[in-house]
Motif scaffolding. Structure first.
Motif, PDB file in Angstrom:
ATOM      1  N   UNK A  10       0.721  -1.245   0.029  1.00  0.00           N
ATOM      2  CA  UNK A  10       0.044  -0.043  -0.117  1.00  0.00           C
ATOM      3  C   UNK A  10       0.832   1.405  -0.011  1.00  0.00           C
ATOM      4  N   UNK A  11       1.999   1.146   0.576  1.00  0.00           N
ATOM      5  CA  UNK A  11       2.937   2.559   0.287  1.00  0.00           C
ATOM      6  C   UNK A  11       3.402   2.742  -0.982  1.00  0.00           C
ATOM      7  N   UNK A  12       3.718   1.545  -1.600  1.00  0.00           N
ATOM      8  CA  UNK A  12       4.272   1.857  -3.114  1.00  0.00           C
ATOM      9  C   UNK A  12       3.251   1.756  -4.246  1.00  0.00           C
ATOM     10  N   UNK A  13       1.943   1.375  -3.615  1.00  0.00           N
ATOM     11  CA  UNK A  13       0.510   1.463  -4.463  1.00  0.00           C
ATOM     12  C   UNK A  13       0.621   0.376  -5.452  1.00  0.00           C
ATOM     13  N   UNK A 107      -9.973   5.447 -12.669  1.00  0.00           N
ATOM     14  CA  UNK A 107      -8.352   5.664 -13.083  1.00  0.00           C
ATOM     15  C   UNK A 107      -7.682   4.601 -13.733  1.00  0.00           C
ATOM     16  N   UNK A 108      -6.251   4.837 -13.942  1.00  0.00           N
ATOM     17  CA  UNK A 108      -5.754   3.698 -14.591  1.00  0.00           C
ATOM     18  C   UNK A 108      -4.525   3.130 -13.760  1.00  0.00           C
ATOM     19  N   UNK A 109      -4.061   2.177 -14.231  1.00  0.00           N
ATOM     20  CA  UNK A 109      -2.722   1.620 -13.545  1.00  0.00           C
ATOM     21  C   UNK A 109      -1.744   1.463 -14.538  1.00  0.00           C
ATOM     22  N   UNK A 110      -0.559   0.892 -14.094  1.00  0.00           N
ATOM     23  CA  UNK A 110       0.573   0.878 -15.113  1.00  0.00           C
ATOM     24  C   UNK A 110       1.045  -0.723 -14.799  1.00  0.00           C
ATOM     25  N   UNK A 111       1.309  -1.277 -15.632  1.00  0.00           N
ATOM     26  CA  UNK A 111       1.557  -2.794 -15.407  1.00  0.00           C
ATOM     27  C   UNK A 111       3.162  -2.798 -15.957  1.00  0.00           C
ATOM     28  N   UNK A 128       1.504  -4.245 -10.899  1.00  0.00           N
ATOM     29  CA  UNK A 128       0.686  -3.177 -11.127  1.00  0.00           C
ATOM     30  C   UNK A 128       0.705  -2.001 -10.118  1.00  0.00           C
ATOM     31  N   UNK A 129       0.902  -1.012 -10.822  1.00  0.00           N
ATOM     32  CA  UNK A 129       1.128   0.313  -9.828  1.00  0.00           C
ATOM     33  C   UNK A 129      -0.118   1.091  -9.876  1.00  0.00           C
ATOM     34  N   UNK A 135      -7.657   3.615  -5.038  1.00  0.00           N
ATOM     35  CA  UNK A 135      -7.550   2.912  -6.231  1.00  0.00           C
ATOM     36  C   UNK A 135      -7.327   1.375  -6.030  1.00  0.00           C
ATOM     37  N   UNK A 136      -6.028   1.186  -5.307  1.00  0.00           N
ATOM     38  CA  UNK A 136      -5.684  -0.143  -5.147  1.00  0.00           C
ATOM     39  C   UNK A 136      -6.746  -0.608  -4.288  1.00  0.00           C
ATOM     40  N   UNK A 137      -7.245  -0.077  -3.225  1.00  0.00           N
ATOM     41  CA  UNK A 137      -8.160  -0.810  -2.504  1.00  0.00           C
ATOM     42  C   UNK A 137      -9.490  -1.055  -3.164  1.00  0.00           C
ATOM     43  N   UNK A 138      -9.951  -0.401  -4.088  1.00  0.00           N
ATOM     44  CA  UNK A 138     -11.020  -0.480  -4.957  1.00  0.00           C
ATOM     45  C   UNK A 138     -10.746  -1.670  -5.813  1.00  0.00           C
ATOM     46  N   UNK A 139      -9.739  -1.734  -6.437  1.00  0.00           N
ATOM     47  CA  UNK A 139      -9.539  -3.002  -7.413  1.00  0.00           C
ATOM     48  C   UNK A 139      -9.390  -4.394  -6.559  1.00  0.00           C
TER      49      UNK A 139
END
Length: 172
Positions: A10-13, A107-111, A128-129, A135-139
């Motif tokens: 969660x720190x690095x998302x 939002x978007x993520x980057x893989x 995936x960032x 957003x991370x929590x929602x995914x």
């Protein structure tokens, strides 16, 4: 079982998956490079993907949908940002509207996909960032971690030449 690790930071998302396969790097790369092979594993078994557009080049656009058990068809998109075949792939990733175009509301993520060799096996990491912790929590709440694990677990069968369960087509 190909997935040997998955974790969220969660720190690095980030959400990270590490999988190993009894196949060469070149063969594992093909499951990303060839859209028909990608369709056979991208998404959990009960949500097969169909790529309507697949430009596997830097800057290339990819558009797809997944078909759910009840016929629903959520859409997604990628924009490929880096390719160094057969070891490295990066792409931006997100949800799409009915027209297949990016829907930025989630939002978007980057893989970042990296392939390497470990003890005569191919190790693949997918990181995936996300844009924010929310957003991370929602995914995660939408089932991304389990869905990606299930998707990656299908690659072994693809590498061995098997077809997706319930798939009667020899082209998928």
């Amino acid at each position: 079982m190909p997935v040997i690790d998955s974790h969220q930071d969660t720190e690095a998302l980030t959400l990270t998956f590490v999988a190993e396969f009894d196949a060469s790097i070149e063969r594992v790369w093909q499951v990303w490079e060839d859209p028909r092979q990608l369709e056979r594993w991208w998404g959990p078994p009960q949500w097969p993907a169909t790529f309507e557009q697949y430009e596997f080049t830097e800057g290339g656009r990819c558009r797809y949908y997944m078909t759910g058990p009840d016929g629903e068809k959520p859409r997604g998109w990628w924009t490929i940002t880096a390719i160094d075949a057969p070891r490295h792939l990066e792409f931006d990733d997100g949800f799409a509207g009915e027209d297949g175009e990016p829907d930025m509301s989630l939002g978007t993520s980057h893989a970042v996909v990296t392939l390497g060799t470990v003890d005569d096996r191919t190790r693949m990491s997918v990181v995936s960032t996300f844009e924010s912790a929310e957003q991370l929590q929602q995914m995660l709440e939408m089932g991304m971690e389990e869905g990606m694990r299930q998707a990656l677990e299908q690659i072994d069968g693809l590498l061995a030449g098997a077809v997706r369960t319930g798939d009667t087509s020899s082209t998928r």
